[in-house]
Design a protein around this motif. Structure first.
Motif, PDB file in Angstrom:
ATOM      1  N   ARG A 186       0.847  -1.206   0.000  1.00  9.18           N
ATOM      2  CA  ARG A 186       0.000   0.000   0.000  1.00  9.18           C
ATOM      3  C   ARG A 186       0.874   1.244   0.000  1.00  9.18           C
ATOM      4  O   ARG A 186       0.640   2.191  -0.746  1.00  9.18           O
ATOM      5  CB  ARG A 186      -0.906   0.026   1.230  1.00  9.18           C
ATOM      6  N   GLU A 187       1.874   1.210   0.858  1.00  6.99           N
ATOM      7  CA  GLU A 187       2.720   2.397   0.963  1.00  6.99           C
ATOM      8  C   GLU A 187       3.441   2.705  -0.332  1.00  6.99           C
ATOM      9  O   GLU A 187       3.711   3.863  -0.639  1.00  6.99           O
ATOM     10  CB  GLU A 187       3.712   2.233   2.121  1.00  6.99           C
ATOM     11  N   LEU A 235      -6.573   7.982  -3.252  1.00  9.36           N
ATOM     12  CA  LEU A 235      -5.639   6.944  -3.688  1.00  9.36           C
ATOM     13  C   LEU A 235      -5.843   6.624  -5.158  1.00  9.36           C
ATOM     14  O   LEU A 235      -4.893   6.434  -5.911  1.00  9.36           O
ATOM     15  CB  LEU A 235      -5.836   5.677  -2.848  1.00  9.36           C
ATOM     16  N   LEU A 236      -7.109   6.570  -5.548  1.00  7.04           N
ATOM     17  CA  LEU A 236      -7.402   6.264  -6.944  1.00  7.04           C
ATOM     18  C   LEU A 236      -7.006   7.412  -7.870  1.00  7.04           C
ATOM     19  O   LEU A 236      -6.805   7.207  -9.056  1.00  7.04           O
ATOM     20  CB  LEU A 236      -8.894   5.991  -7.110  1.00  7.04           C
ATOM     21  N   LYS A 277      -2.008  11.112  -5.316  1.00  6.89           N
ATOM     22  CA  LYS A 277      -1.586  10.668  -3.979  1.00  6.89           C
ATOM     23  C   LYS A 277      -0.205  11.213  -3.618  1.00  6.89           C
ATOM     24  O   LYS A 277       0.022  11.619  -2.481  1.00  6.89           O
ATOM     25  CB  LYS A 277      -1.663   9.142  -3.832  1.00  6.89           C
ATOM     26  N   GLN A 320      -9.850   6.777  -0.123  1.00  8.47           N
ATOM     27  CA  GLN A 320      -9.863   5.835  -1.249  1.00  8.47           C
ATOM     28  C   GLN A 320      -9.932   6.589  -2.582  1.00  8.47           C
ATOM     29  O   GLN A 320      -9.266   6.234  -3.542  1.00  8.47           O
ATOM     30  CB  GLN A 320     -11.030   4.843  -1.108  1.00  8.47           C
ATOM     31  N   MET A 321     -10.733   7.642  -2.613  1.00  8.39           N
ATOM     32  CA  MET A 321     -10.825   8.432  -3.845  1.00  8.39           C
ATOM     33  C   MET A 321      -9.490   9.115  -4.140  1.00  8.39           C
ATOM     34  O   MET A 321      -9.071   9.207  -5.298  1.00  8.39           O
ATOM     35  CB  MET A 321     -11.944   9.477  -3.717  1.00  8.39           C
ATOM     36  N   PRO A 368      -3.152   9.706 -11.432  1.00  8.39           N
ATOM     37  CA  PRO A 368      -2.462   8.757 -10.549  1.00  8.39           C
ATOM     38  C   PRO A 368      -1.426   9.440  -9.650  1.00  8.39           C
ATOM     39  O   PRO A 368      -0.954   8.842  -8.697  1.00  8.39           O
ATOM     40  CB  PRO A 368      -1.789   7.783 -11.518  1.00  8.39           C
ATOM     41  N   THR A 397      -1.035   6.587   1.995  1.00  5.48           N
ATOM     42  CA  THR A 397      -1.138   5.257   1.402  1.00  5.48           C
ATOM     43  C   THR A 397      -1.126   4.120   2.413  1.00  5.48           C
ATOM     44  O   THR A 397      -1.313   2.969   2.054  1.00  5.48           O
ATOM     45  CB  THR A 397       0.011   5.023   0.389  1.00  5.48           C
ATOM     46  N   ALA A 398      -0.903   4.428   3.677  1.00  7.18           N
ATOM     47  CA  ALA A 398      -0.924   3.355   4.669  1.00  7.18           C
ATOM     48  C   ALA A 398      -2.343   2.841   4.898  1.00  7.18           C
ATOM     49  O   ALA A 398      -2.541   1.740   5.409  1.00  7.18           O
ATOM     50  CB  ALA A 398      -0.333   3.834   5.986  1.00  7.18           C
ATOM     51  N   CYS A 399      -3.319   3.632   4.510  1.00 11.13           N
ATOM     52  CA  CYS A 399      -4.722   3.305   4.805  1.00 11.13           C
ATOM     53  C   CYS A 399      -5.137   1.961   4.224  1.00 11.13           C
ATOM     54  O   CYS A 399      -4.851   1.665   3.076  1.00 11.13           O
ATOM     55  CB  CYS A 399      -5.621   4.395   4.238  1.00 11.13           C
TER      56      CYS A 399
END
Ligand SMILES: Cc1cc2nc3c(=O)[nH]c(=O)nc-3n(C[C@H](O)[C@H](O)[C@H](O)COP(=O)(O)OP(=O)(O)OC[C@H]3O[C@@H](n4cnc5c(N)ncnc54)[C@H](O)[C@@H]3O)c2cc1C
Ligand code: SF4
Ligand code: SF4
Ligand code: SF4
Ligand code: SF4
Lengths: 895, 198, 288
Positions: A680-681, B56-57, B12, B53-54, B9, B25-27
């Motif tokens: 994930r990171e 991240l996407l 993030k 989440q949005m 992309p 991004t640890a989520c």
């Protein structure tokens, strides 16, 4: 010298017994006053553990050192000196099994101190108490519980404990199952993040959802709010996109596992390294070895795990330790035995055990004793014992001192205790077939109230004494054990098992049906440890090739297996060979196969294994969609781990790569959780679906339940996690070895939904299973399991002779509820359900015919494997000598 | 329908460059933050987990123009409980700062008066070094309402009772009419020049 | 007693809406024999409205640097000020580059990370200690109190000095003074809504009302708190909330410094207890 084992939990116990039973001296060091570790606190589990504890307590080869702690260790492999609470112990090798502690730093937001919010460990205690009382009561007001909420991952996968505790998903399922079995009306919800269960547990969860109506709700719940006499839990309803709530009257927190608090000190004393999480550091290719030669580790000391895995590691560690040690002790049961002649005079001794209160609390034992005393030929009735140890001593004393020649024992279930009692009777000089077992605990104490239970107990004993009168001594035949093993399958597990057995000093035939050794691992590029799979395989294969004790047959198959534990025969048929071999034990390690899921086609569609290999070269893609959990077959335990590991490697090669992972549950159990986090990171995107994603016209479409929306991806590469299917040969081997399969994979003996204490043993004694043939597992688990299978085989091979067991199952038709579980589990289809007129005995008064009922009937095909007995929920099935079986059939009507 | 190839992309990374956004991004989408967030009771659409989440996407536009960004209380409940140390409260602040810049640049419109208020607040500090309530109100209300007159009306509406109450209790005397100033105002100016939003 | 002298950071509302808190803080410390030296020419901490972390750090570097020169730890009665001061302190201490950057703005921002920022409640309970406080108390509070902690006492973890979910430092203090704690656990750390007061007063009012209602139905004589923003919401705005939401609450709200002052035998007026928006007379009657 001998072997010192530190920790007397289930792992320590298992290792101790494997070693002691093959003639090694064992020092078992336990810091508490009792053996059993955490398992002794678990509902349902103690039942399985107690017989082993009894065996240890009575074992001549085991020095049990309770309330003791290791103070120092010096010397080296083959020659250690330990100080244990002031006593000096000399040992050739040491096994560390100090187990785990549960997470206890629970956030106050979980209930703000309400007594109705309990940890899973507390709940196990409540379940045990409810076995006796028949009711599950709320701690705050002792009212029956109606709604339970289970909250998972409390103290796992979080900042304080980064890794996944592995066991809690499964133990929660077990706890829920016990609740639903006993109290079908209790409403149960389980809050989870990922359901990390495998194989049988996966089926259990499916059953809980579908059959028992248990609600599995995806939310990590951070707080429990006491409100108007109930406990409110808020969760996210992903479908509706709102925060919803449910009320419960009991909340169970599935607390995580942490390394044992004593491990830090043990590590200082022994020099054994721990990893960054505080567990004993091991590697995935040698999961039982520590950095210190001669010191091995097993069970939850190495990583959080369930009983099954702990026990497998323990057996494995036992073999590793044994190889470094000298066998110095006699093997129990291998001594010459002479039985007293039983004349015409019947001298029946009846022993009624209080079973640590479990019987004494519900049955008025003195009253029963009085009644039994009146029965013909009964010369002694003892109702004063309360533990197995006491009753065993009493029985031995009765035989030796008072010349008893028939023994009736009433107390624990014969399922787990029969062998211990038979052995004790035999040791005292009485033919073991002159022992009659009455299961007062399960069949009487647990199911009736006190008044009723006492009447029922008296009735059961009357029948038992009646039967005992007809028991006859059966001559026991002995046959020599052939000190040689057959290993089927030449993958990592098979090779490792063969090497283990060879190192212990026995000859092996290793049969591989393909042209090469190596099996499934040949398809793998790099292992998660960074080692090349091919290097690991080559090392093993070289060792196998150079080991004089191992004969390898490639392109060969085994046929015409016959015989029994200790003395089997088979033909090895293959390229120009047809050889008859004899062997005492067999290890099956046939592995599993990947299948490519249907519905995804195109040249850009590849499997994770193929992708893994591709990662050795160049990956020319900008966007990758990885799809998990699609297709028919079982998901391997390594599926998620392989996926995140590959994703990470790909990201390392090209950080700008867009990787989308489409999944249902990410099952990076244990320490593998760290890989998931790292993925994930590094920017890997995870999308959770319920309905399988579609791939059409170069576009993957998936409904992301997390966003509650359709998401489309245009990947250059679609990487599928492949489900696994059993090796083709399993069906044939199953028939030949009479070992049942589950979904095509081999089933272990004593299989119960609750836990597995014999993960590599099968219903066919002398035949062991390991590796992906049992369940597609990670390499560390395959290594541990195959060493365990080797260990179990060696325990058998160490014996000089075996006794002919002439047993088969009998049904107690009174108790049989006609559920048919036995029919399903019998590997040889020896049982059928019949509709019969069943007389119900109303004790002491009259015999009443109750009418038609379905009961199981055991046919002549029975091989006495015991599966049905261990599965039977009502305890109606038990194993008896052939002759007894006929006797029973006649007697129960007669009495 | 979300078409990932139309998204950004790099969003993030953009967030992660901001202070407080580092742990995005640890989520692992566990919902802890949203379940415990006090705001969800009042703003049902509010969902920090989903915003993450949005993000991240790469749904940059949707995230930045989401008015829910501006109802966060910065109460830190989510931060204290997040199992993955995402520091949601700080993260949302990071996203708000990006949104604010985008709004200043005219690329998006923010449907909230919070940025106006925050800026008005900061202007007081920049000028005086301390909060000057009246200065703040005089800037905030007209800007929020779009005209000086409407602003004054709104202010009256909010403050007439409160002001009277405070006055009676001796908490808002004539002294409060004038700003309390830091002596070294030059340094305030420098601080805002160096560290303030550009 | 280990603390004898502290730098005092009053915070912006100290001479207006929270003058009562300022008065009581000073009075209590004086009574306790702790000298407070006001941070010379302090500036605003940034409150909740300055979002840029580096700006917050720079603003507070100045305050910290001034106290550091005196060689004193900073104490503040305001939770938000405490949070901003201490998080800046932590960030500056941990990051040499940041410190250099901040120092580069102006030499008055040259902070070397030698002091700590503290909340008054922390100083009372953990530095001075309950025993010491108890020995100086002369009055008993026959009060049922709802202890309200708000956001920054137990959160976020790096600056927190109490439990995030069920803090109890104020509980202990109140019990020590003879007060009784009403069941209030779930509201203790529920945000007062203050940060939305100016932009979404509808939400802010509802949130504050929830806290007030809970205290009321728990049978509290008053709410005790430790932050001027919470005080503004729960006390200052209480009448507005009553009016807007058509409810009657009438719940006295006092600062913990005011309660402590009473227990120490300080005169109510000196503690500003006549300045709380909701009348406190009834409470005063229960101090014996
Ligand atoms: C609530 C709960 C329910 C569970 N339910 C299940 C289930 O249904 N099925 C399942 O498979 N698994 C279950 N598990 C997991 C299971 O408990 C473990 O897998 C298993 O008990 C591990 O055994 P062990 O021997 O490794 O450790 P332990 O059981 O912890 O035993 C370790 C022993 O070592 C002793 N010891 C520690 N340090 C020292 C020292 N320095 N010197 C001497 N002795 C020492 C300890 O006292 C203890 O007796 C459950 C776990 C929990 C928390
Ligand atoms: S996901 Fe892991 S830590 Fe969480 S409950 Fe399941 S096994 Fe335990
Ligand atoms: S014991 Fe006999 S009847 Fe029972 S399962 Fe085994 S073979 Fe079948
Ligand atoms: S609590 Fe943390 S990990 Fe969970 S959804 Fe929120 S940000 Fe993600
Ligand atoms: S800080 Fe914002 S997002 Fe987090 S809990 Fe508080 S209001 Fe919700």
């Amino acid at each position: 010298m001998g072997i010192a084992i530190i920790g007397g939990g289930v792992a320590g116990i298992t290792a101790a017994l494997d070693l002691a039973n093959s003639g090694y001296k064992v020092y078992l060091v336990e810091k508490n006053a009792e053996l059993g570790g955490k398992m002794a606190e678990l509902a349902e589990c103690k039942v399985g553990l107690s017989p082993r504890v009894v065996e240890i307590e009575n074992h001549p080869n085991i020095d049990l050192m309770l309330s003791s702690e290791l103070e120092s260790l010096s010397g080296s492999a083959g020659n250690f000196t330990l100080k244990v609470s002031g006593t000096t112990v000399e040992a050739e090798s040491v096994i560390l099994a100090p187990g785990y502690d549960v997470f206890d730093n629970i956030a106050k937001s979980y209930g703000f101190g309400s007594p109705d919010v309990v940890t899973s460990l507390d709940f196990e205690g409540m379940l045990r108490a409810s076995t006796m009382s028949g009711e599950l009561l709320r701690p705050s007001d002792n009212k029956p519980v109606k709604k339970i909420g289970f909250i998972k991952c409390v103290g796992s996968r979080c900042q304080e404990n980064e890794i996944c505790s592995t066991a809690c998903c499964a133990y929660t399922a077990k706890e829920v199952w016990v609740v639903k079995e006993r109290y079908p009306d209790i409403d149960v919800s389980v809050f989870y993040m990922d359901i990390r269960v495998f194989g049988k547990d996966e089926e259990l969860v499916a059953e809980l959802k579908d059959k028992y109506g248990v609600k599995y709700i995806r939310s990590r719940v951070p707080e429990v709010i006491p409100e108007r006499g109930s406990l409110k839990v808020k969760y996210e309803d992903l479908k509706k996109g709102v925060i919803a709530n449910l009320d419960f009257d009991l909340i169970v927190l599935a607390v995580g596992l942490l390394p044992s608090k004593t491990l830090g000190r043990l590590s200082e004393i022994t020099g054994v390294k721990t990893d960054k999480y505080g567990y004993v550091e091991t590697s995935i290719t040698s999961p039982l070895e520590t950095n210190m030669p001669g010191v091995f580790a097993c069970g939850t000391a190495t990583a959080p795990m369930k009983v099954r895995e702990s026990v497998a590691q323990a057996s494995g560690a036992a073999l590793k330790a044994a190889i470094l040690s000298q066998r110095t002790e006699p093997i129990p049961g291998q001594e010459e035995r002479k039985y007293i002649e039983v004349g015409d005079e019947q001298k029946i001794g009846v022993f009624i055990c209080g079973c640590e209160g479990e019987v004494a609390d519900s049955v008025d034992i003195p009253a029963v004793v009085e009644q039994v005393k009146q029965l013909r030929d009964v010369v002694l009735v003892n109702g004063d014992t309360n533990t197995t140890k006491e009753v065993l001593e009493a029985i031995e004393g009765g035989i030796v001192d008072q010349g008893l020649n028939k023994i009736v024992f009433a107390g624990y279930t014969p399922r787990e205790y029969e062998n211990i009692f038979k052995d004790a009777v035999a040791k005292a000089g009485l033919n073991p077939y002159l022992l009659e077992f009455v299961n007062l605990r399960e069949q009487c104490a647990w199911v009736h109230d006190k008044a009723e239970a006492t009447v029922v107990a008296a009735g059961m004993l009357r029948m038992a004494v009646g039967r005992a009168r007809y028991l006859e001594a059966i001559p026991i035949e002995q046959y020599p054990v052939i000190p040689k093993a057959l290993v089927i399958g030449g993958g990592v597990s098979g090779m490792n098992a063969a090497l283990g057995i060879a190192d212990a000093g026995y000859d092996i035939c290793l049969v591989e049906k393909g042209p090469e050794l190596g099996g499934g691992l040949r398809e793998t590029g790099e292992l998660q440890s960074g080692e090349k799979a091919s290097d690991v395989l080559k090392e093993l294969a070289d060792k196998v090739a150079s080991n004089k004790r191992i004969t390898v047959y490639k392109n060969a198959k085994e046929e015409n297996v016959s015989g029994r534990a200790g003395s089997f025969k088979a033909n090895i048929v293959g390229d120009g060979v047809n050889e008859e071999i004899e062997f005492g034990a067999c290890v099956i390690a046939t592995g599993a196969k990947d299948v490519v899921p249907e519905g995804y086609s195109g040249k850009e569609v590849i499997t994770q294994a193929e992708f893994g290999k591709m990662l050795g070269g160049t990956v020319s893609a900008n966007t990758i969609a990885m799809i998990q959990d699609v297709g028919e077959g079982v998901a391997a335990k390594y599926s998620s781990i392989e996926l995140v590991a590959n994703a990470l490697k790909a990201k390392e090669k090209n950080p700008n790569l867009n990787i989308f992972v489409l999944y249902q549950d990410i099952k990076t159990y244990g320490k593998w959780e760290a890989l998931y986090k790292e993925a994930r990171e590094k920017g890997v995107i995870f999308l959770r679906y319920e309905n399988a994603p579609k791939y059409e016209g170069g576009i993957v479409t998936v409904f992301d339940v997390i966003l509650n929306d359709d998401v489309q991806i245009k990947p250059d590469l679609v990487v599928l996690s492949t489900p696994t299917v059993p090796a083709e040969d399993n069906e044939r081997l199953s028939k030949m070895f009479k070992i049942p399969l589950r979904n095509g994979f081999f089933m272990e003996a004593q299989e119960r939904p609750k836990m597995v204490l014999t993960p590599v043993d099968t219903v066919n004694e002398g035949v062991f299973i390991c590796g992906s043939a049992v369940y597609p597992a990670m390499i560390d688990e395959c290594m541990a399991m195959s060493t365990a299978a080797a260990s179990r085989a060696c325990v058998l091979l160490a014996k000089n002779f075996m006794e002919t067991p002439a047993v088969s199952s009998v049904v107690d038709e009174q108790i049989c509820v006609g559920c048919g579980v036995c029919v399903d589990v019998c590997p040889v289809e020896a049982i059928e359900l019949t509709e019969e007129l069943i007389p119900v005995v109303t004790f002491g008064v009259a015999t009443v015919i109750s009418g038609m009922k379905k009961v199981a009937k055991v046919g002549d095909g029975c091989i006495g494997c015991g599966s049905c007995a261990s599965y039977c929920p009502s305890g109606a099935m038990s194993l008896k000598h052939f002759r007894d079986r006929q006797l029973y059939a006649q007697l129960d009507y007669a009495l | 329908m979300i078409k990932t190839w139309e998204l950004d992309p790099n969003f993030k990374e953009e967030i992660m460059k901001e202070r407080g956004g580092e742990h995005l991004t640890a989520c692992f989408q566990c919902s802890t933050c949203t379940i415990g967030c006090p705001i969800t009771e009042y703003v049902p659409s509010y969902n920090p987990r989903k915003i993450i989440q949005m993000s991240l996407l790469g749904m940059r536009k949707e995230v930045l123009s989401n008015p829910d960004l501006w109802v966060c209380l910065i109460c830190q409940t989510c931060t204290a409980r997040c199992p993955q140390d995402v520091r949601i409260s700080d993260l949302l602040s990071a996203i708000r700062r990006i949104a604010d810049k985008e709004a200043e640049a005219g690329n998006i419109k923010i449907d909230s008066s919070r940025p106006i208020f925050d800026k008005a607040f900061q202007h007081q500090l920049e000028k005086y070094g301390r909060l000057y309530d009246i200065g703040l109100a005089k800037e905030y209300y007209p800007k929020r309402e779009g005209s000086f007159f409407k602003g004054m009306m709104a202010m009256m509406n909010d403050y007439k009772d409160f002001g009277m109450r405070m006055f009676k209790k001796g908490k808002m005397g004539p002294k409060a009419m004038f700003p309390e100033k830091v002596k070294d105002r030059a340094v305030m100016k420098k601080i805002f020049e160096e560290m303030g939003e550009k | 007693m280990s603390v004898t002298k502290l730098a005092y950071y009053p915070g912006c509302p100290s001479d207006a809406t929270a003058i009562d808190q300022d008065m009581s803080t000073k009075a209590v410390f004086e009574k306790l024999g702790v000298e407070l030296v006001e941070v010379e020419d302090w500036n605003c901490c940034g409150a909740a409205e300055v979002e840029e972390p580096e700006l917050v750090y720079a603003l507070n570097a100045r305050n910290l640097a001034i106290a550091e020169k005196e060689g004193l730890d900073i104490v503040t009665p305001c939770s938000i000020c405490y949070y901003n001061l201490e998080r800046s302190n932590i960030a500056l201490k941990a990051d040499d580059k940041l410190r250099a950057k901040v120092k580069g703005i102006d030499s008055s921002l040259d902070y070397n990370g030698k002091i700590k920022a503290k909340h008054v409640l922390d100083v009372f309970v953990n530095d001075i200690g309950l025993e010491e406080l108890s020995s100086k108390m002369s009055k008993k509070l026959n009060l049922k109190v709802a202890p309200y902690y708000g956001c920054y006492i137990g959160r976020p973890p790096e600056t927190a000095f109490d439990d995030p979910d069920d803090p109890d430092s104020m509980d202990k203090l109140i019990e020590l003074m003879g007060g009784e704690i009403v069941p209030f656990s779930q509201m203790k750390t529920f945000c007062c809504g203050g940060p939305l007061m100016m932009t979404r007063s509808d939400i802010a009012f509802e949130m504050a009302r929830k806290i007030l209602d809970t205290a009321k139905s728990a049978g509290a004589d008053c709410i005790a708190l430790a932050c001027p923003l919470c005080g503004m919401m729960l006390d200052g705005k209480q009448a507005d909330i009553e009016k807007a939401l058509h409810v009657e609450i009438d719940m006295p709200v006092v600062y913990i410094t005011q309660l402590l002052g009473l227990a120490l035998g300080i005169d109510a007026k000196e503690l500003g207890l006549n300045k709380n928006a909701v009348d406190t007379k009834e409470i005063l009657g229960k101090v014996v």
